[in-house]
Scaffold this active site. Structure first.
Site, PDB file in Angstrom:
ATOM      1  CE1 TYR A 148     135.564 105.303 -52.025  1.00  0.00           C
ATOM      2  CE2 TYR A 148     133.922 103.580 -52.298  1.00  0.00           C
ATOM      3  CZ  TYR A 148     134.512 104.548 -51.519  1.00  0.00           C
ATOM      4  OH  TYR A 148     134.057 104.754 -50.240  1.00  0.00           O
TER       5      TYR A 148
ATOM      6  CG  LEU B 119     136.458  95.094 -39.936  1.00  0.00           C
ATOM      7  CD1 LEU B 119     136.801  94.027 -40.963  1.00  0.00           C
ATOM      8  CD2 LEU B 119     135.754  94.482 -38.737  1.00  0.00           C
TER       9      LEU B 119
ATOM     10  CB  SER C 156     137.028  91.819 -47.180  1.00  0.00           C
ATOM     11  OG  SER C 156     137.943  90.749 -47.380  1.00  0.00           O
ATOM     12  CB  ALA C 157     139.982  92.169 -51.987  1.00  0.00           C
TER      13      ALA C 157
END
Length: 281
Positions: A56, A196, A237-238
């Site tokens: 990442y 999700l 999520s950001a």
């Protein structure tokens, strides 16, 4: 699962006598700034599991957010993953040390092989190196990610060590029933990523109908469904508001009929690479 609702996620027992929160934040594909903000927001609402990876490129950002939080290390659960380019016995050990340096930590709670990359033929030796990383205290628990039944059983048979976790793509479109069963038979915790479904179910009538019944968001229902399959779950999520909402899923339970309705959405759709053919990251 044990623990209390609200301020913290319950924990699940691993096969090595360690425990892991059932819900945590992943930071795949987030920039350094996004990562720092997301991790800080997650820690603020009581999330204690942070999942990153060498591939990442944001382990240092995770480390900065952890350091800035002031939360005692013992209260956190940090996962990182072995990049495919570092696979191999010595490579796995060296890569763990490099990850720790970037994270600014003395150990990770969980160290995973990111992808089996079967064409390389090095995932068994890599796991052998990870056993050494666990032995020298650099990793508390070790496991795998994106491993099929074949790769999982091969590792167990050839190293005589059972991974604590198998982190796999898992959402209602790909409910992984057979692989979940295999994991359970070996006492390996199934940990879901992409729970999700990349937003593809946000407007699905079945999901929205269930969400309306409970007064919850579609994301909350999808996470709850996953947790009630006895999986651990990593969401990404950001957005601080979304992180707070997604972590707030321990005050309700889906009825069997609603679990069944969501299970019925399974059609085998894979949104991430196929572990049998992907060369890894």
């Amino acid at each position: 699962m044990t623990g209390e609702s609200g301020s913290a996620a319950p924990s699940i027992a691993l096969n090595d006598e360690n425990t892991m929160p059932v819900l945590g934040l992943g930071v795949a594909e987030l920039s350094d700034d996004e990562t720092e903000r997301a991790v800080s927001a997650a820690l603020e609402v009581g999330c204690r599991l942070i999942d990153t990876a060498a591939a990442y490129g944001n382990e240092a950002a995770v480390g900065r957010a952890i350091a800035a939080s002031g939360i005692p290390r013992a209260e956190l659960f940090v996962t990182t993953k072995l990049a495919t380019s570092d696979q191999g016995f010595k490579g796995a050990m060296d890569a763990c040390e490099a990850s720790l340096e970037r994270l600014g930590l003395d150990y990770v709670d969980l160290y995973l092989i990111h992808w089996p990359a079967p064409a390389l033929g090095t995932y068994v030796n890599s796991f052998g190196g990870m056993i050494q990383s666990r032995g020298n205290g650099h990793a508390r628990s070790i496991g795998v990610s994106n491993f099929t039944e074949e790769y999982l059983t091969t590792v167990i048979d050839l190293t005589f060590v059972t991974p604590a976790v198998n982190q796999i793509e898992l959402h209602p479109l790909l409910n992984q029933e057979a692989l979940r069963k295999t994991n359970a038979e070996h006492n390996v915790v199934t940990q879901s990523y992409t729970p999700l479904a990349l937003g593809k179910l946000n407007d699905h009538p079945t999901v929205n109908s269930v969400a309306a019944e409970y007064g919850k968001t579609a994301s909350q229902v999808l996470l709850r469904w996953n947790l009630q399959l006895s999986n651990a779950v990593i969401f990404r999520s950001a957005n601080a508001e979304h992180i707070a909402s997604d972590f707030d899923v321990f005050d309700f339970e889906l009825a069997a009929e609603h679990m069944d309705a969501i299970n019925a959405l399974n059609d085998g759709t894979r949104l991430r690479p196929d572990p049998d053919t992907y060369e890894g990251s």
